[in-house]
Design a protein around this motif. Structure first.
Motif, PDB file in Angstrom:
ATOM      1  N   ALA A 191       0.833  -1.206   0.000  1.00 14.11           N
ATOM      2  CA  ALA A 191       0.000   0.000   0.000  1.00 14.11           C
ATOM      3  C   ALA A 191       0.865   1.252   0.000  1.00 14.11           C
ATOM      4  O   ALA A 191       0.549   2.246  -0.665  1.00 14.11           O
ATOM      5  CB  ALA A 191      -0.933  -0.005   1.208  1.00 14.11           C
ATOM      6  N   ALA A 192       1.987   1.208   0.727  1.00 15.69           N
ATOM      7  CA  ALA A 192       2.885   2.362   0.794  1.00 15.69           C
ATOM      8  C   ALA A 192       3.504   2.657  -0.569  1.00 15.69           C
ATOM      9  O   ALA A 192       3.589   3.820  -0.991  1.00 15.69           O
ATOM     10  CB  ALA A 192       3.975   2.115   1.831  1.00 15.69           C
ATOM     11  N   VAL A 193       3.940   1.613  -1.271  1.00 17.81           N
ATOM     12  CA  VAL A 193       4.527   1.812  -2.598  1.00 17.81           C
ATOM     13  C   VAL A 193       3.478   2.357  -3.557  1.00 17.81           C
ATOM     14  O   VAL A 193       3.733   3.307  -4.319  1.00 17.81           O
ATOM     15  CB  VAL A 193       5.126   0.499  -3.138  1.00 17.81           C
ATOM     16  CG1 VAL A 193       5.589   0.674  -4.579  1.00 17.81           C
ATOM     17  CG2 VAL A 193       6.294   0.042  -2.266  1.00 17.81           C
ATOM     18  N   LEU A 194       2.296   1.781  -3.535  1.00 20.55           N
ATOM     19  CA  LEU A 194       1.222   2.231  -4.425  1.00 20.55           C
ATOM     20  C   LEU A 194       0.889   3.706  -4.190  1.00 20.55           C
ATOM     21  O   LEU A 194       0.759   4.490  -5.134  1.00 20.55           O
ATOM     22  CB  LEU A 194      -0.021   1.370  -4.209  1.00 20.55           C
ATOM     23  CG  LEU A 194       0.058  -0.069  -4.718  1.00 20.55           C
ATOM     24  CD1 LEU A 194      -1.014  -0.926  -4.070  1.00 20.55           C
ATOM     25  CD2 LEU A 194      -0.062  -0.121  -6.237  1.00 20.55           C
ATOM     26  N   THR A 195       0.767   4.082  -2.943  1.00 17.04           N
ATOM     27  CA  THR A 195       0.440   5.470  -2.608  1.00 17.04           C
ATOM     28  C   THR A 195       1.545   6.418  -3.067  1.00 17.04           C
ATOM     29  O   THR A 195       1.265   7.506  -3.582  1.00 17.04           O
ATOM     30  CB  THR A 195       0.208   5.611  -1.093  1.00 17.04           C
ATOM     31  OG1 THR A 195      -0.909   4.790  -0.721  1.00 17.04           O
ATOM     32  CG2 THR A 195      -0.076   7.049  -0.707  1.00 17.04           C
ATOM     33  N   ALA A 196       2.807   5.982  -2.911  1.00 15.60           N
ATOM     34  CA  ALA A 196       3.938   6.803  -3.354  1.00 15.60           C
ATOM     35  C   ALA A 196       3.916   7.024  -4.860  1.00 15.60           C
ATOM     36  O   ALA A 196       4.444   8.020  -5.355  1.00 15.60           O
ATOM     37  CB  ALA A 196       5.251   6.153  -2.941  1.00 15.60           C
ATOM     38  N   LEU A 197       3.286   6.093  -5.586  1.00 11.28           N
ATOM     39  CA  LEU A 197       3.195   6.201  -7.040  1.00 11.28           C
ATOM     40  C   LEU A 197       1.870   6.820  -7.486  1.00 11.28           C
ATOM     41  O   LEU A 197       1.485   6.708  -8.652  1.00 11.28           O
ATOM     42  CB  LEU A 197       3.377   4.817  -7.663  1.00 11.28           C
ATOM     43  CG  LEU A 197       4.729   4.139  -7.377  1.00 11.28           C
ATOM     44  CD1 LEU A 197       4.783   2.755  -8.009  1.00 11.28           C
ATOM     45  CD2 LEU A 197       5.886   4.995  -7.865  1.00 11.28           C
ATOM     46  N   ASP A 198       1.165   7.450  -6.543  1.00 11.25           N
ATOM     47  CA  ASP A 198      -0.087   8.169  -6.825  1.00 11.25           C
ATOM     48  C   ASP A 198      -1.206   7.248  -7.289  1.00 11.25           C
ATOM     49  O   ASP A 198      -2.031   7.616  -8.143  1.00 11.25           O
ATOM     50  CB  ASP A 198       0.149   9.278  -7.851  1.00 11.25           C
ATOM     51  CG  ASP A 198       1.086  10.363  -7.327  1.00 11.25           C
ATOM     52  OD1 ASP A 198       0.975  10.701  -6.138  1.00 11.25           O
ATOM     53  OD2 ASP A 198       1.934  10.847  -8.100  1.00 11.25           O
ATOM     54  N   VAL A 199      -1.248   6.046  -6.731  1.00  8.66           N
ATOM     55  CA  VAL A 199      -2.354   5.117  -6.949  1.00  8.66           C
ATOM     56  C   VAL A 199      -3.292   5.214  -5.749  1.00  8.66           C
ATOM     57  O   VAL A 199      -2.838   5.294  -4.603  1.00  8.66           O
ATOM     58  CB  VAL A 199      -1.831   3.674  -7.102  1.00  8.66           C
ATOM     59  CG1 VAL A 199      -2.983   2.682  -7.225  1.00  8.66           C
ATOM     60  CG2 VAL A 199      -0.894   3.573  -8.302  1.00  8.66           C
ATOM     61  N   THR A 200      -4.598   5.228  -5.993  1.00  7.52           N
ATOM     62  CA  THR A 200      -5.568   5.235  -4.900  1.00  7.52           C
ATOM     63  C   THR A 200      -5.684   3.826  -4.325  1.00  7.52           C
ATOM     64  O   THR A 200      -5.946   2.866  -5.067  1.00  7.52           O
ATOM     65  CB  THR A 200      -6.947   5.704  -5.390  1.00  7.52           C
ATOM     66  OG1 THR A 200      -6.827   7.041  -5.876  1.00  7.52           O
ATOM     67  CG2 THR A 200      -7.978   5.668  -4.258  1.00  7.52           C
ATOM     68  N   VAL A 201      -5.492   3.694  -3.012  1.00  8.16           N
ATOM     69  CA  VAL A 201      -5.414   2.373  -2.377  1.00  8.16           C
ATOM     70  C   VAL A 201      -6.625   2.114  -1.498  1.00  8.16           C
ATOM     71  O   VAL A 201      -6.977   2.934  -0.636  1.00  8.16           O
ATOM     72  CB  VAL A 201      -4.123   2.245  -1.545  1.00  8.16           C
ATOM     73  CG1 VAL A 201      -4.075   0.889  -0.844  1.00  8.16           C
ATOM     74  CG2 VAL A 201      -2.889   2.432  -2.435  1.00  8.16           C
ATOM     75  N   ILE A 202      -7.235   0.951  -1.714  1.00  7.66           N
ATOM     76  CA  ILE A 202      -8.280   0.432  -0.841  1.00  7.66           C
ATOM     77  C   ILE A 202      -7.720  -0.837  -0.199  1.00  7.66           C
ATOM     78  O   ILE A 202      -7.200  -1.720  -0.899  1.00  7.66           O
ATOM     79  CB  ILE A 202      -9.561   0.087  -1.622  1.00  7.66           C
ATOM     80  CG1 ILE A 202     -10.066   1.303  -2.408  1.00  7.66           C
ATOM     81  CG2 ILE A 202     -10.640  -0.435  -0.676  1.00  7.66           C
ATOM     82  CD1 ILE A 202     -11.177   0.963  -3.410  1.00  7.66           C
ATOM     83  N   VAL A 203      -7.802  -0.925   1.124  1.00 15.49           N
ATOM     84  CA  VAL A 203      -7.297  -2.093   1.841  1.00 15.49           C
ATOM     85  C   VAL A 203      -8.473  -2.846   2.452  1.00 15.49           C
ATOM     86  O   VAL A 203      -9.383  -2.234   3.034  1.00 15.49           O
ATOM     87  CB  VAL A 203      -6.293  -1.678   2.934  1.00 15.49           C
ATOM     88  CG1 VAL A 203      -5.990  -2.850   3.857  1.00 15.49           C
ATOM     89  CG2 VAL A 203      -5.014  -1.149   2.311  1.00 15.49           C
TER      90      VAL A 203
END
Length: 358
Positions: A191-203
């Motif tokens: 989730a941290a990597v995705l967010t750093a790449l400007d992806v919206t994350v749902i967990v």
């Protein structure tokens, strides 16, 4: 020096052993912090798995149990072997902990050295480990890290590289929506990597503590309790009915896998990140009718430089994921026991082999 030695199932001993000697082309590292990985827990509970059984030496390392554990670690360069002239004593470093045959291409253009025959890991297959006061590693696997990155946080770069490789394999791009199944260590770091790449994350995560942690860390836009909310319907609501663009399975739990398949949009991508100890089922009719791409991912391959850059640039803050620090003598009672029996309370427990920093 003190080291945690794996003898077999539920048999880890803290022992005094000889410190390793520097050889040409190698780097001696005084270990600062070493994380306890889920793989270590599997070795303890169900092993030996990656650890070569006593009397059956690994074909590359030539070692078998007992071996020194630990493959998620940071440290300080203590000594340089002959021929190593691009590092200095005192440099802060992390290790890409591979044991790979010398004839395998591990250059910067390789995309598959991590899949080579007999591959194993430092700290599992031999060649020392991070759960010791010092280790000697071939220069190829040593990565310098800015001294602006605290050494405790740097110890999480190895598992973060696992997450980075999984995200890279997915082909996700900025602006898309990702669903992460599970907020354990790898799920949270994914989730941290995705967010750093400007992806919206749902967990999606059962544990309230873990859901709150990813929200507080700012690595998830939404955290859903699958015991109270229909994850598929909620994902569709959050995506205007489309579904998630990509999904990451980080639990090795069948209902989570089923949910991810349902929650993906047509032509979505499913990446299996977790290690499954049993056969899983997948509804291939749904995969076909939605034209899903399903792939697996293991460890990392030339992933450390880009991962380190994300940390050094400040795009990823690893501090929120450190939930405990212990000494080597407390490895089993304070470390393994917590992660096995109270794992919802912890993400990453770090061990200081020397006791410094506690």
């Amino acid at each position: 020096m003190k080291a945690a030695r794996y003898y077999g199932n539920r048999d880890i001993r803290i022992e005094d052993i000889d410190a390793p000697a520097v050889e040409p082309g190698t780097v001696a590292i005084d270990v600062a912090w070493c994380g306890i990985c889920g793989t270590d827990l599997h070795e303890y509970l169900d092993g030996p798995i990656f650890v070569p059984e006593h009397g059956h030496p690994h074909p590359i390392s030539g070692e078998s149990a007992p071996i020194t554990l630990g493959h998620e670690f940071s440290g300080v360069v203590a000594e340089l072997g002959e021929g190593v002239d691009d590092l200095q004593v005192g440099d802060h470093v992390v290790v890409e902990p591979y044991i790979i045959r010398d004839d395998v291409d591990t250059g910067p253009e390789s995309h598959d050295y991590h899949l080579s025959p007999d591959m194993n890991f430092i700290g599992l297959g031999g060649r020392g480990g991070g759960l010791a006061e010092r280790i000697v590693v071939k220069r190829r696997w040593v990565h310098p890290v800015s001294k602006d990155v605290p050494l405790d946080e740097a110890a999480l770069i190895e598992p973060l590289s696992v997450a980075y490789h999984a995200v890279e394999r997915s082909g996700v791009s900025a602006g898309q929506v990702a669903l992460v199944g599970g907020a354990g260590p790898i799920g949270a770091l994914t989730a941290a990597v995705l967010t750093a790449l400007d992806v919206t994350v749902i967990v999606s995560e059962l544990s309230e503590l873990r859901r709150q942690r990813v929200l507080d860390a700012g690595v998830a836009a939404h955290a859903i309790d699958p015991s109270k909310v229909d994850v598929v319907e909620e994902v569709r609501r959050l995506t205007d009915g489309r579904g998630a663009d990509v999904a990451f399975e980080c639990t090795s739990v069948q209902p989570v896998l089923d949910t991810l398949v349902e929650a993906l949009r047509p032509t979505g991508v499913l990446v299996i990140v977790s290690i499954w100890g049993k056969r899983a089922e997948i509804d291939l009719h749904k995969v076909v009718m939605k034209e899903l791409d399903v792939g697996g991912t293991i460890a990392y391959v030339n992933s450390h430089p880009a991962t380190i850059e994300l940390v050094e640039s400040g795009k990823i803050d690893l501090k929120p994921f450190i939930t405990g620090k212990i000494g080597l003598d407390g490895l089993v009672e304070e470390g393994f026991d917590t992660l096995i029996n109270r794992n919802e309370t912890a993400v990453k427990i770090l061990v200081s082999p020397s006791g410094e920093g506690l």
